[in-house]
Scaffold this motif. Structure first.
Motif, PDB file in Angstrom:
ATOM      1  N   LEU A  12       1.249  -0.926   0.135  1.00 55.12           N
ATOM      2  CA  LEU A  12       0.047   0.183   0.012  1.00 55.12           C
ATOM      3  C   LEU A  12       0.537   1.090   0.170  1.00 55.12           C
ATOM      4  CD1 LEU A  12      -2.615  -0.812   2.738  1.00 55.12           C
ATOM      5  CD2 LEU A  12      -3.223  -0.895   0.064  1.00 55.12           C
ATOM      6  N   ILE A  13       2.080   1.351   0.806  1.00 56.06           N
ATOM      7  CA  ILE A  13       2.885   2.367   0.976  1.00 56.06           C
ATOM      8  C   ILE A  13       3.536   2.891  -0.801  1.00 56.06           C
ATOM      9  CG2 ILE A  13       4.841   3.258   2.039  1.00 56.06           C
ATOM     10  CD1 ILE A  13       4.060   1.418   4.506  1.00 56.06           C
ATOM     11  N   ASP A  14       4.185   1.377  -1.401  1.00 59.49           N
ATOM     12  CA  ASP A  14       4.728   1.955  -2.589  1.00 59.49           C
ATOM     13  C   ASP A  14       3.564   2.566  -3.216  1.00 59.49           C
ATOM     14  OD1 ASP A  14       7.330   0.809  -2.794  1.00 59.49           O
ATOM     15  OD2 ASP A  14       6.996  -1.197  -2.491  1.00 59.49           O
ATOM     16  N   THR A  15       2.196   2.014  -3.631  1.00 57.49           N
ATOM     17  CA  THR A  15       1.270   2.170  -4.280  1.00 57.49           C
ATOM     18  C   THR A  15       1.668   3.815  -3.962  1.00 57.49           C
ATOM     19  OG1 THR A  15       0.115   0.056  -4.215  1.00 57.49           O
ATOM     20  CG2 THR A  15      -0.677   2.110  -5.102  1.00 57.49           C
ATOM     21  N   ALA A  16       1.215   4.306  -3.112  1.00 57.03           N
ATOM     22  CA  ALA A  16       1.708   5.725  -2.254  1.00 57.03           C
ATOM     23  C   ALA A  16       2.279   6.544  -2.984  1.00 57.03           C
ATOM     24  CB  ALA A  16       0.890   5.507  -0.589  1.00 57.03           C
ATOM     25  N   LEU A  17       3.569   5.978  -2.772  1.00 56.55           N
ATOM     26  CA  LEU A  17       4.063   6.830  -3.402  1.00 56.55           C
ATOM     27  C   LEU A  17       4.260   7.613  -4.774  1.00 56.55           C
ATOM     28  CD1 LEU A  17       6.898   5.270  -0.207  1.00 56.55           C
ATOM     29  CD2 LEU A  17       6.036   7.615  -0.463  1.00 56.55           C
ATOM     30  N   GLU A  73       0.701   7.919   7.014  1.00 55.02           N
ATOM     31  CA  GLU A  73      -0.965   7.751   7.546  1.00 55.02           C
ATOM     32  C   GLU A  73      -1.230   7.073   6.800  1.00 55.02           C
ATOM     33  OE1 GLU A  73      -4.084  11.118   6.280  1.00 55.02           O
ATOM     34  OE2 GLU A  73      -2.234  11.524   5.525  1.00 55.02           O
ATOM     35  N   VAL A  74      -0.839   6.353   5.691  1.00 53.70           N
ATOM     36  CA  VAL A  74      -1.073   5.170   5.215  1.00 53.70           C
ATOM     37  C   VAL A  74      -0.923   4.168   6.454  1.00 53.70           C
ATOM     38  CG1 VAL A  74      -0.785   3.175   3.782  1.00 53.70           C
ATOM     39  CG2 VAL A  74      -0.860   5.844   2.804  1.00 53.70           C
ATOM     40  N   ALA A  75       0.515   3.795   7.094  1.00 57.21           N
ATOM     41  CA  ALA A  75       0.658   2.970   8.301  1.00 57.21           C
ATOM     42  C   ALA A  75      -0.959   2.795   9.375  1.00 57.21           C
ATOM     43  CB  ALA A  75       1.717   2.300   8.736  1.00 57.21           C
ATOM     44  N   ASN A  76      -1.204   4.485  10.372  1.00 58.24           N
ATOM     45  CA  ASN A  76      -1.873   4.708  10.956  1.00 58.24           C
ATOM     46  C   ASN A  76      -3.229   3.856   9.941  1.00 58.24           C
ATOM     47  OD1 ASN A  76      -0.126   6.126  12.455  1.00 58.24           O
ATOM     48  ND2 ASN A  76      -0.934   7.982  12.499  1.00 58.24           N
ATOM     49  N   SER A  77      -3.589   4.341   8.964  1.00 57.92           N
ATOM     50  CA  SER A  77      -5.359   4.439   8.685  1.00 57.92           C
ATOM     51  C   SER A  77      -5.461   2.863   8.455  1.00 57.92           C
ATOM     52  CB  SER A  77      -5.587   4.926   7.426  1.00 57.92           C
ATOM     53  OG  SER A  77      -5.167   6.672   7.913  1.00 57.92           O
ATOM     54  N   TYR A  78      -4.205   1.908   8.108  1.00 55.06           N
ATOM     55  CA  TYR A  78      -4.211   0.578   7.526  1.00 55.06           C
ATOM     56  C   TYR A  78      -4.426  -0.299   9.243  1.00 55.06           C
ATOM     57  CZ  TYR A  78      -2.242  -4.045   6.381  1.00 55.06           C
ATOM     58  OH  TYR A  78      -2.503  -5.777   6.422  1.00 55.06           O
ATOM     59  N   TYR A  79      -3.401   0.127  10.381  1.00 53.22           N
ATOM     60  CA  TYR A  79      -3.183  -0.575  11.349  1.00 53.22           C
ATOM     61  C   TYR A  79      -5.414   0.073  12.248  1.00 53.22           C
ATOM     62  CZ  TYR A  79       0.892  -1.572  11.549  1.00 53.22           C
ATOM     63  OH  TYR A  79       2.305  -1.871  11.195  1.00 53.22           O
ATOM     64  N   GLU A 120     -11.326   1.881   4.264  1.00 58.26           N
ATOM     65  CA  GLU A 120     -11.273   1.601   3.336  1.00 58.26           C
ATOM     66  C   GLU A 120     -10.948   2.756   2.475  1.00 58.26           C
ATOM     67  OE1 GLU A 120     -11.976  -3.039   1.970  1.00 58.26           O
ATOM     68  OE2 GLU A 120     -13.228  -1.528   2.392  1.00 58.26           O
ATOM     69  N   ASN A 121     -11.495   3.919   2.091  1.00 54.33           N
ATOM     70  CA  ASN A 121     -11.872   4.811   1.396  1.00 54.33           C
ATOM     71  C   ASN A 121     -10.820   5.642   1.765  1.00 54.33           C
ATOM     72  OD1 ASN A 121     -13.954   4.124   0.021  1.00 54.33           O
ATOM     73  ND2 ASN A 121     -15.824   4.546   0.640  1.00 54.33           N
ATOM     74  N   LYS A 122     -10.695   6.362   2.590  1.00 53.87           N
ATOM     75  CA  LYS A 122      -9.454   6.638   3.244  1.00 53.87           C
ATOM     76  C   LYS A 122      -8.409   6.463   2.311  1.00 53.87           C
ATOM     77  CE  LYS A 122      -7.130   8.935   7.064  1.00 53.87           C
ATOM     78  NZ  LYS A 122      -7.197   9.109   8.452  1.00 53.87           N
ATOM     79  N   ILE A 123      -7.564   4.674   2.923  1.00 52.72           N
ATOM     80  CA  ILE A 123      -6.470   5.011   2.339  1.00 52.72           C
ATOM     81  C   ILE A 123      -6.953   4.360   0.813  1.00 52.72           C
ATOM     82  CG2 ILE A 123      -5.067   2.392   1.645  1.00 52.72           C
ATOM     83  CD1 ILE A 123      -6.401   1.575   4.720  1.00 52.72           C
ATOM     84  N   ASN A 124      -7.561   4.427  -0.016  1.00 52.68           N
ATOM     85  CA  ASN A 124      -7.192   4.569  -1.614  1.00 52.68           C
ATOM     86  C   ASN A 124      -7.034   5.294  -2.196  1.00 52.68           C
ATOM     87  OD1 ASN A 124      -8.310   1.751  -2.592  1.00 52.68           O
ATOM     88  ND2 ASN A 124     -10.224   2.137  -1.548  1.00 52.68           N
ATOM     89  N   PHE A 125      -8.346   7.222  -1.196  1.00 49.75           N
ATOM     90  CA  PHE A 125      -7.796   8.076  -1.183  1.00 49.75           C
ATOM     91  C   PHE A 125      -5.790   8.399  -1.306  1.00 49.75           C
ATOM     92  CE2 PHE A 125      -7.097  12.947   0.173  1.00 49.75           C
ATOM     93  CZ  PHE A 125      -7.635  13.356  -1.517  1.00 49.75           C
ATOM     94  N   LEU A 126      -5.354   8.015   0.027  1.00 47.02           N
ATOM     95  CA  LEU A 126      -3.713   8.973  -0.002  1.00 47.02           C
ATOM     96  C   LEU A 126      -3.561   7.517  -1.172  1.00 47.02           C
ATOM     97  CD1 LEU A 126      -4.311   7.773   3.834  1.00 47.02           C
ATOM     98  CD2 LEU A 126      -3.615   9.684   2.465  1.00 47.02           C
ATOM     99  N   LEU A 127      -4.015   6.869  -1.807  1.00 47.65           N
ATOM    100  CA  LEU A 127      -3.088   5.583  -3.069  1.00 47.65           C
ATOM    101  C   LEU A 127      -3.612   6.937  -3.971  1.00 47.65           C
ATOM    102  CD1 LEU A 127      -3.177   4.090  -0.777  1.00 47.65           C
ATOM    103  CD2 LEU A 127      -3.749   1.995  -1.803  1.00 47.65           C
ATOM    104  N   LYS A 134      -4.859  -0.805  18.650  1.00 43.42           N
ATOM    105  CA  LYS A 134      -4.416   0.529  17.767  1.00 43.42           C
ATOM    106  C   LYS A 134      -4.025   1.012  17.912  1.00 43.42           C
ATOM    107  CE  LYS A 134      -7.929   3.375  16.716  1.00 43.42           C
ATOM    108  NZ  LYS A 134      -9.117   4.406  16.234  1.00 43.42           N
ATOM    109  N   GLN A 135      -4.545   2.064  20.059  1.00 44.37           N
ATOM    110  CA  GLN A 135      -3.713   3.197  19.178  1.00 44.37           C
ATOM    111  C   GLN A 135      -1.884   3.103  19.594  1.00 44.37           C
ATOM    112  OE1 GLN A 135      -5.160   4.669  23.466  1.00 44.37           O
ATOM    113  NE2 GLN A 135      -7.265   5.678  21.841  1.00 44.37           N
ATOM    114  N   GLN A 136      -1.466   1.545  20.262  1.00 47.31           N
ATOM    115  CA  GLN A 136       0.057   1.172  20.265  1.00 47.31           C
ATOM    116  C   GLN A 136       0.527   1.365  19.352  1.00 47.31           C
ATOM    117  OE1 GLN A 136      -0.778  -2.398  23.087  1.00 47.31           O
ATOM    118  NE2 GLN A 136       0.784  -1.763  24.294  1.00 47.31           N
ATOM    119  N   LEU A 137      -0.110   0.644  17.937  1.00 44.21           N
ATOM    120  CA  LEU A 137       0.659   1.165  17.178  1.00 44.21           C
ATOM    121  C   LEU A 137       1.133   2.017  15.847  1.00 44.21           C
ATOM    122  CD1 LEU A 137      -1.499  -2.472  14.740  1.00 44.21           C
ATOM    123  CD2 LEU A 137       1.003  -2.591  16.251  1.00 44.21           C
ATOM    124  N   ASN A 138       0.012   2.892  16.361  1.00 38.09           N
ATOM    125  CA  ASN A 138      -0.255   4.458  16.032  1.00 38.09           C
ATOM    126  C   ASN A 138       1.060   5.313  16.768  1.00 38.09           C
ATOM    127  OD1 ASN A 138      -3.621   4.487  16.037  1.00 38.09           O
ATOM    128  ND2 ASN A 138      -2.389   3.869  14.299  1.00 38.09           N
TER     129      ASN A 138
END
Length: 478
Positions: free
Chosen positions: A67-72, A186-192, A257-264, A460-464
């Motif tokens: 996902l991060i690769d696609t966003a970049l 942002e992609v990582a936080n949204s994924y978690y 999901e749509n937020k991640i798609n927007f970032l991508l 989730k907050q720990q991962l964030n």
């Protein structure tokens, strides 16, 4: 005598230029403070730093790295930032061109009829008519030549302007790096967040199944007149409430999901993910390094530093406006009243060369204003640089405290969930043997569900927090 007058006039002109260049308003400059604490609170001061780890090595989930690769590659904000770099690069080219002579080719055709009774027509001996050698009337004019002008950069005004533009270009590159770190985080936080919602959805559905079984038991007990219709309705309401919560979570999943798609940079589609990776940890050894490393790791701090360097150069450029400017102009070409004469040399050759010195003498308010404005911007850049260093340190300190407190909170919530999960079985057994009220069973199930959902939220907050401290330390852009 005439020669002496020329020298006096030239001397007065030079004195005027010197006088004009000496009256420069005084300014107060500010020096930046780069000092940072020697270590973070509670850290050992080791220089090992997770911010220097590449993001592909920091994030282990291959779905997330894809996902991060696609966003970049496709994120619109990052693409906009890349164009800002191109704009800054073109500005460097423009400033570099100002250091070189400006050379142009000129070609022209003209037609002129001079009145015979004008000063030009009466005084020009070349217009005298001789038999067989009449000048054409009106008189054409053909011209082909090279023209050049060049400002001699004695005060380094143009050189400093070019250096400033180049520094701003480097600043735009660091600005792009900062966008990359923010995008990765942002992609990582949204994924978690998406994984947390998946786990919460599974938890709610398991709870619905548990509540449905309890409702079936209550209905049987009602038929046996062991409970009233009120108990049945209470259990039904609890099942309906959980089903409503299920749809709320489904809506949040869609939005995330749509937020991640927007970032991508793509239209809505399913986000592939591994729900089991939610329980994994990002880093077993949290190494934050020392605060001074932020100056070299964080793109926003490096950008602020470059902006400060550019602002200092802009002050020098503005100061040079007070000094005389030295210019050289020259021309070389051919000019004749007949095209066939253009190639006849040396009669048709024209050339000229001149030098000039220009300095502001009257109405210098605009130059003073630009100079004072440049200095004010330089002071602003100092404060912005110091602010970015302070902000970076506080962000790291906040996330360090957050990670420690969340770890303790997660341990306590885990014990709470275990206790409430056991209490569900106990309350059900007591209810079946008529030793507990149905309200106790309902409250126990509700408390257990809330505790499990809060446990997932804490995870989730720990991962964030692990993502945020990685970003705060300057990780993600390399």
């Amino acid at each position: 005598m005439l020669k002496k007058n020329h020298h006096k006039i030239l001397g007065l002109a030079l004195l005027s230029l010197v006088y004009a260049s000496c009256k420069i308003p005084a300014i107060v400059q500010k020096t930046e403070n780069k000092t940072t604490p020697t270590a973070y609170v509670g850290s050992t001061g080791d220089t090992a730093n997770i911010g220097q780890i590449k993001w592909k090595d920091y994030f282990k989930d291959h779905y997330l790295t894809n996902l991060i690769d696609t966003a970049l590659l496709h994120n619109q904000e990052l693409s906009i930032t890349l164009q800002e770099i191109e704009i800054a690069r073109n500005e460097v080219r423009a400033r570099k061109g100002e250091l070189l002579p400006n050379v142009g080719l000129k070609a022209g055709v003209g037609l002129e009829k001079v009145g015979r009774y004008t000063s030009q027509g009466a005084g020009d001996a070349s217009t005298e008519i001789k038999p067989g050698k009449e000048m054409p009337e009106p008189l054409p004019d053909y011209l082909v030549g090279l023209y050049a002008n060049w400002e001699v950069d004695i005060w380094h005004k143009l050189r400093n302007s070019k250096k400033s533009a180049y520094t701003k270009y480097l600043s735009s590159v660091e600005g792009k790096n900062f966008v990359v770190t923010s995008l990765v985080a942002e992609v990582a936080n949204s994924y978690y967040e998406l994984l947390a919602l998946d786990n919460q959805l599974d938890m709610v559905r398991k709870n619905i199944e548990l509540q449905s079984n309890a409702l079936a038991v209550v209905k049987i007990q009602k038929e046996a007149t062991r409970v009233t219709e009120l108990a049945v309705r209470k259990f039904e309401a609890e099942v309906l409430n959980s089903r409503s919560l299920e749809y709320d979570i489904l809506q949040k999943i869609t939005e995330t999901e749509n937020k991640i798609n927007f970032l991508l940079g793509r239209y809505p589609q399913h986000i592939a993910r591994d729900k089991s990776s939610f329980d994994t940890s990002l880093a077993t050894n949290l190494s934050t390094g020392i605060p001074s490393q932020l100056l070299g790791n964080r793109p926003d701090i490096k950008q602020a530093e470059l902006d400060l360097i550019a602002a200092k150069l802009d002050v020098k450029v503005a100061k040079a406006q007070f000094y005389p400017s030295f210019g050289i102009s020259a021309a070389l070409g051919f000019q004749a009243f007949n095209p066939s004469y253009l190639v006849k040399t040396p009669e048709s050759v024209l050339y000229s060369i001149a030098g000039d010195v220009v300095a502001p003498l009257i109405n210098r308010n605009a130059i003073k204003a630009n100079y004072l404005t440049a200095n004010a911007k330089q002071i602003q850049a100092v404060f912005q640089y110091e602010r970015s260093i302070l902000n970076g340190y506080i962000e790291v300190a906040n996330q360090l405290a957050s990670i420690g407190n969340l770890n303790k909170s997660y341990e306590l919530k885990t014990k709470q969930v275990q206790a409430l999960t056991q209490s569900i079985d106990i309350s059900n057994d007591l209810f079946k043997s008529s030793r507990a009220d149905y309200l106790e069973v309902l409250m126990t199930q509700r408390d257990a569900l809330e505790a499990k959902l809060e446990l997932i939220e804490t995870k989730k907050q720990q991962l964030n927090a692990m993502v945020k401290i990685y970003q705060a330390l300057g990780g993600g852009w390399n």
